[in-house]
Design an enzyme around this catalytic site. Structure first.
Site, PDB file in Angstrom:
ATOM      1  CE  LYS A 199      22.016  52.326   7.489  1.00 15.17           C
ATOM      2  NZ  LYS A 199      20.532  52.133   7.537  1.00 15.17           N
TER       3      LYS A 199
ATOM      4  CE  LYS B   6      15.398  62.699  21.553  1.00 16.73           C
ATOM      5  NZ  LYS B   6      13.965  62.274  21.487  1.00 16.73           N
ATOM      6  N   GLY B   7      20.934  59.362  19.365  1.00 15.37           N
ATOM      7  CA  GLY B   7      21.297  57.995  18.999  1.00 15.37           C
ATOM      8  C   GLY B   7      22.601  57.480  19.570  1.00 15.37           C
TER       9      GLY B   7
ATOM     10  CG  ASP C 195      21.701  56.287   6.096  1.00 14.29           C
ATOM     11  OD1 ASP C 195      21.628  55.064   6.001  1.00 14.29           O
ATOM     12  OD2 ASP C 195      20.910  57.067   5.530  1.00 14.29           O
TER      13      ASP C 195
ATOM     14  CG  PHE D  77      15.776  51.290   9.454  1.00 19.61           C
ATOM     15  CD1 PHE D  77      16.245  52.545   9.105  1.00 19.61           C
ATOM     16  CD2 PHE D  77      15.098  51.148  10.661  1.00 19.61           C
ATOM     17  CE1 PHE D  77      16.048  53.647   9.930  1.00 19.61           C
ATOM     18  CE2 PHE D  77      14.890  52.239  11.491  1.00 19.61           C
ATOM     19  CZ  PHE D  77      15.363  53.483  11.118  1.00 19.61           C
ATOM     20  CB  VAL D  78      20.206  48.475  12.423  1.00 21.15           C
ATOM     21  CG1 VAL D  78      20.619  47.392  11.450  1.00 21.15           C
ATOM     22  CG2 VAL D  78      21.067  49.725  12.233  1.00 21.15           C
TER      23      VAL D  78
ATOM     24  NE  ARG E 103      15.969  57.572  20.715  1.00 20.78           N
ATOM     25  CZ  ARG E 103      16.490  58.111  19.615  1.00 20.78           C
ATOM     26  NH1 ARG E 103      17.654  57.692  19.164  1.00 20.78           N
ATOM     27  NH2 ARG E 103      15.848  59.053  18.952  1.00 20.78           N
TER      28      ARG E 103
HETATM   29  P1  IMP Z   1      23.255  60.570   7.708  1.00 20.53           P
HETATM   30  O1  IMP Z   1      23.292  62.045   7.880  1.00 20.53           O
HETATM   31  O2  IMP Z   1      22.372  60.167   6.558  1.00 20.53           O
HETATM   32  O3  IMP Z   1      24.607  59.917   7.649  1.00 20.53           O
HETATM   33  O4  IMP Z   1      22.417  60.026   8.907  1.00 20.53           O
HETATM   34  C1  IMP Z   1      22.913  59.619  10.102  1.00 20.53           C
HETATM   35  C2  IMP Z   1      21.741  59.551  11.070  1.00 20.53           C
HETATM   36  O5  IMP Z   1      20.617  58.887  10.480  1.00 20.53           O
HETATM   37  C3  IMP Z   1      22.108  58.702  12.263  1.00 20.53           C
HETATM   38  O6  IMP Z   1      22.658  59.472  13.298  1.00 20.53           O
HETATM   39  C4  IMP Z   1      20.786  58.085  12.651  1.00 20.53           C
HETATM   40  O7  IMP Z   1      20.094  58.938  13.527  1.00 20.53           O
HETATM   41  C5  IMP Z   1      20.012  57.993  11.369  1.00 20.53           C
HETATM   42  N1  IMP Z   1      20.039  56.623  10.799  1.00 20.53           N
HETATM   43  C6  IMP Z   1      20.648  56.221   9.665  1.00 20.53           C
HETATM   44  N2  IMP Z   1      20.486  54.912   9.436  1.00 20.53           N
HETATM   45  C7  IMP Z   1      19.762  54.441  10.479  1.00 20.53           C
HETATM   46  C8  IMP Z   1      19.269  53.134  10.831  1.00 20.53           C
HETATM   47  O8  IMP Z   1      19.473  52.111  10.163  1.00 20.53           O
HETATM   48  N3  IMP Z   1      18.548  53.071  11.984  1.00 20.53           N
HETATM   49  C9  IMP Z   1      18.300  54.153  12.773  1.00 20.53           C
HETATM   50  N4  IMP Z   1      18.744  55.386  12.481  1.00 20.53           N
HETATM   51  C10 IMP Z   1      19.457  55.542  11.341  1.00 20.53           C
HETATM   52 MG    MG Z   2      21.531  59.893  15.130  1.00 22.66          MG
END
Ligand code: IMP
Ligand code: MG
Length: 184
Positions: free
Chosen positions: A134, A45-46, A106, A155-156, A168
């Site tokens: 990040k 959803k993000g 992330d 964390f944002v 959101r």
């Molecule tokens: P990755 O697979 O670890 O790169 O994660 C990406 C997903 O983690 C993003 O689409 C977000 O849903 C979640 N995420 C990573 N960091 C944050 C943050 O600081 N705040 C909120 N959601 C995060």
């Molecule tokens: Mg996401």
């Protein structure tokens, strides 16, 4: 003032700054995809807020579609598991230039998994666009094609990003007060 704003320690990327980022990226995408068949893909959803702005700023015909993946549990650290909860259903992917729109990268697991998955389906091209990155948190190497802003390891929330499904709707990206998630 939104009642959720009391949980925000500080604003990291303001509304105005996000608007500038979106204008810059939309202009670049509009140039790069001029001779392509753009499918703008929203990862629910993000990325929904960033996505809905971008689709209106890109000056090209496009298709839109949605996928939902789960990579995070309820908390503020990644599990490293990527599960597809909503998939694309098409007969033929071979004439599609897919641009995945994400809120934040992330560990890099979500996007590296998705890119491989969509390439396997036979798309002509698969590229990625993220509002936030990040890089300090990478667990697998991953470099997006379009990046809004590189941010430190904090964390944002806001502008689509949640903590436990909240925040959101905030119109900017902010750093959550650590007390909010340390108490959980
Ligand atoms: P990755 O697979 O670890 O790169 O994660 C990406 C997903 O983690 C993003 O689409 C977000 O849903 C979640 N995420 C990573 N960091 C944050 C943050 O600081 N705040 C909120 N959601 C995060
Ligand atoms: Mg996401």
């Amino acid at each position: 003032m939104n009642i959720l704003e009391k949980d925000v320690e500080r604003i990291l990327v303001s509304k105005e700054r996000i608007e500038e980022i979106e204008d810059r990226i939309a202009e670049q995408i509009s140039k790069d995809y001029e001779d392509k068949n753009l499918l703008l893909l929203c990862i629910l959803k993000g990325s929904v807020v960033f996505f809905s702005d971008l689709m209106r700023k890109i000056t090209l015909p496009m298709e839109i579609d949605f996928m939902k993946v789960a990579s995070y549990g309820k908390g503020s650290s990644s599990t490293g598991n990527v599960r597809i909860l909503l998939d694309l259903h098409r007969e033929d992917f071979s004439d599609l230039d897919i641009l995945i729109v994400e809120d934040i990268i992330d560990s890099g697991r979500t996007l590296s998994t998705l890119v491989e998955y969509l390439k396997m389906k036979g798309c002509r091209s698969v590229k990625t666009c993220t509002l936030l990155d990040k890089p300090a948190r990478r667990e697998v190497p991953f470099q997006p094609d379009y990046t809004g802003e590189t941010i430190p390891d904090e964390f944002v929330v806001g502008f689509g990003l949640d903590y436990a499904e909240k925040y959101r709707e905030l119109p900017y990206v902010g750093v959550l007060k650590p007390s909010v998630y340390k108490n959980n």
